[in-house]
Design a protein around this motif. Structure first.
Motif, PDB file in Angstrom:
ATOM      1  N   THR A 104      -4.914   9.035  -1.525  1.00  0.00           N
ATOM      2  CA  THR A 104      -3.544   8.762  -1.116  1.00  0.00           C
ATOM      3  C   THR A 104      -2.671   8.342  -2.295  1.00  0.00           C
ATOM      4  O   THR A 104      -3.123   7.712  -3.238  1.00  0.00           O
ATOM      5  N   SER A 105      -1.407   8.705  -2.206  1.00  0.00           N
ATOM      6  CA  SER A 105      -0.394   8.284  -3.168  1.00  0.00           C
ATOM      7  C   SER A 105       0.508   7.264  -2.481  1.00  0.00           C
ATOM      8  O   SER A 105       0.340   6.972  -1.289  1.00  0.00           O
ATOM      9  N   SER A 106       1.473   6.736  -3.200  1.00  0.00           N
ATOM     10  CA  SER A 106       2.428   5.839  -2.550  1.00  0.00           C
ATOM     11  C   SER A 106       3.134   6.566  -1.411  1.00  0.00           C
ATOM     12  O   SER A 106       3.389   5.992  -0.345  1.00  0.00           O
ATOM     13  N   ARG A 107       3.399   7.838  -1.634  1.00  0.00           N
ATOM     14  CA  ARG A 107       4.086   8.649  -0.620  1.00  0.00           C
ATOM     15  C   ARG A 107       3.216   8.893   0.609  1.00  0.00           C
ATOM     16  O   ARG A 107       3.638   8.631   1.749  1.00  0.00           O
ATOM     17  N   THR A 108       1.996   9.388   0.416  1.00  0.00           N
ATOM     18  CA  THR A 108       1.178   9.758   1.574  1.00  0.00           C
ATOM     19  C   THR A 108       0.634   8.537   2.299  1.00  0.00           C
ATOM     20  O   THR A 108       0.451   8.593   3.521  1.00  0.00           O
ATOM     21  N   PHE A 109       0.389   7.436   1.586  1.00  0.00           N
ATOM     22  CA  PHE A 109      -0.030   6.225   2.297  1.00  0.00           C
ATOM     23  C   PHE A 109       1.112   5.750   3.187  1.00  0.00           C
ATOM     24  O   PHE A 109       0.899   5.392   4.345  1.00  0.00           O
ATOM     25  N   ILE A 155       8.580  11.123  -6.735  1.00  0.00           N
ATOM     26  CA  ILE A 155       9.437  11.380  -7.887  1.00  0.00           C
ATOM     27  C   ILE A 155       9.194  10.273  -8.917  1.00  0.00           C
ATOM     28  O   ILE A 155       9.174   9.096  -8.566  1.00  0.00           O
ATOM     29  N   PRO A 156       8.975  10.617 -10.186  1.00  0.00           N
ATOM     30  CA  PRO A 156       8.726   9.584 -11.196  1.00  0.00           C
ATOM     31  C   PRO A 156       9.894   8.601 -11.313  1.00  0.00           C
ATOM     32  O   PRO A 156      11.051   8.976 -11.197  1.00  0.00           O
ATOM     33  N   TYR A 187      10.767  10.565  -2.061  1.00  0.00           N
ATOM     34  CA  TYR A 187      11.469   9.502  -2.759  1.00  0.00           C
ATOM     35  C   TYR A 187      10.753   9.173  -4.067  1.00  0.00           C
ATOM     36  O   TYR A 187       9.693   9.701  -4.352  1.00  0.00           O
ATOM     37  N   THR A 188      11.333   8.310  -4.842  1.00  0.00           N
ATOM     38  CA  THR A 188      10.702   7.904  -6.084  1.00  0.00           C
ATOM     39  C   THR A 188       9.546   6.951  -5.803  1.00  0.00           C
ATOM     40  O   THR A 188       9.470   6.310  -4.753  1.00  0.00           O
ATOM     41  N   TYR A 189       8.658   6.844  -6.785  1.00  0.00           N
ATOM     42  CA  TYR A 189       7.565   5.883  -6.703  1.00  0.00           C
ATOM     43  C   TYR A 189       8.108   4.480  -6.433  1.00  0.00           C
ATOM     44  O   TYR A 189       7.622   3.764  -5.546  1.00  0.00           O
ATOM     45  N   PHE A 195       3.643   3.903 -14.500  1.00  0.00           N
ATOM     46  CA  PHE A 195       3.434   3.204 -13.231  1.00  0.00           C
ATOM     47  C   PHE A 195       3.363   1.681 -13.382  1.00  0.00           C
ATOM     48  O   PHE A 195       3.843   0.945 -12.517  1.00  0.00           O
ATOM     49  N   GLY A 196       2.762   1.220 -14.464  1.00  0.00           N
ATOM     50  CA  GLY A 196       2.720  -0.221 -14.679  1.00  0.00           C
ATOM     51  C   GLY A 196       4.111  -0.798 -14.895  1.00  0.00           C
ATOM     52  O   GLY A 196       4.463  -1.848 -14.342  1.00  0.00           O
TER      53      GLY A 196
END
Length: 282
Positions: free
Chosen positions: A101-106, A145-146, A167-169, A213-214
């Motif tokens: 999962t990514s931030s989006r799919t979670f 989106i980064p 949407y963006t991260y 990401f950090g």
């Protein structure tokens, strides 16, 4: 649950950054079907003892322990060992992470179930971003989106024809935070676990995510006034002390999924980061 808060719909822009390349270069061996995942993962809030708080862990395969959550395939996630750092008579820890999962799919598929069990006074720790890459509209279609801007992208999933807004991260992190706070609970953001990836020819410096990401998680945490744990930096510093050969034993098959040793190390790092937070009751 709506896909995203209505006010975000007005943020659409014409130009959107290309999705990030999958630098992990691994096959995610822990991607579960949602049915199997819901069977194996805990019912949100089911561990609660009386009126005690619950600590909910939200993440991917670096936090989750294999498909069934028991390490039977040799791959372990740090969420499995995080309860060792808490008094279960005062707070229980539930690992709701899911491989792949990514931030989006979670957020799109699993967050509603987790949020349903969250109460006032609970805690939610979020470590997502390893899988926020690849295509926006095909395959796993899990890229965000980064960055942390307000950009949006309307996509049609090629395989199904389903319409989605991406949407963006940073915006997905804001959504987790806002909705956690709306329940009267307390969100905490973490940077990613480090990969077994060395930035120099002599294999003495572990690659960080301090520019991606950090950085983005830290920026959102500051903006939203929530605690931030730099898990990436804490564990990376340990890796450099251990050396290349020892670090190899901390991973399972590839450069991102951890063995039991690696998972225990990351759990210890998360606990160290938590202890180091100022004015955090947890």
């Amino acid at each position: 649950m709506a896909l995203m808060a209505p006010q975000l719909m007005s943020a659409q822009r014409k130009a959107v950054a290309a999705p990030m390349e999958d630098r992990n270069q691994v096959v995610d061996n822990t991607l579960d079907s949602l049915n199997k995942a819901r069977f194996a993962r805990p019912l949100a809030g089911s561990s609660r003892k009386g009126d005690n708080p619950v600590l909910f862990l939200v993440g991917n395969s670096t936090m989750r322990t294999g498909t069934l959550g028991n390490g039977n395939n040799g791959q372990w996630g740090w969420g499995r060992f995080f309860p060792d750092y808490f008094d279960s008579e005062k707070i229980t820890v539930e690992n709701h992470a899911l491989g792949g999962t990514s931030s989006r799919t979670f957020y799109e598929r699993l967050w509603e179930d987790v949020l349903s069990g969250v109460r006032k006074g609970d805690w939610v720790m979020i470590e997502l971003g390893h899988n926020d890459n690849g295509p926006y509209d095909s395959g796993r279609a899990r890229a965000s989106i980064p960055g942390i801007g307000k950009d949006t992208l309307h996509v049609t999933i090629k395989e199904t024809g389903e319409q989605r807004i991406v949407y963006t991260y940073g915006e997905y992190l804001r959504c987790f935070i806002r909705e956690t706070k709306a329940k009267g609970a307390n969100p905490i953001l973490l940077s990613l676990t480090p990969r077994n990836a060395w930035a120099d020819a002599d294999s003495t410096v572990i690659e960080r995510v301090s520019d991606t990401f950090g950085l983005w998680a830290r920026q959102v945490a500051k903006e939203m006034k929530v605690p931030f744990i730099d898990l990436n930096e804490i564990s990376a510093a340990k890796f450099e002390r251990f050396g290349k050969e020892k670090v190899k034993t901390m991973f399972y098959i590839d450069r991102i999924h951890t063995s039991e040793f690696g998972a225990r190390t990351n759990a210890a790092s998360a606990a160290e980061g938590l202890r180091g937070l100022k004015k955090c009751r947890l």
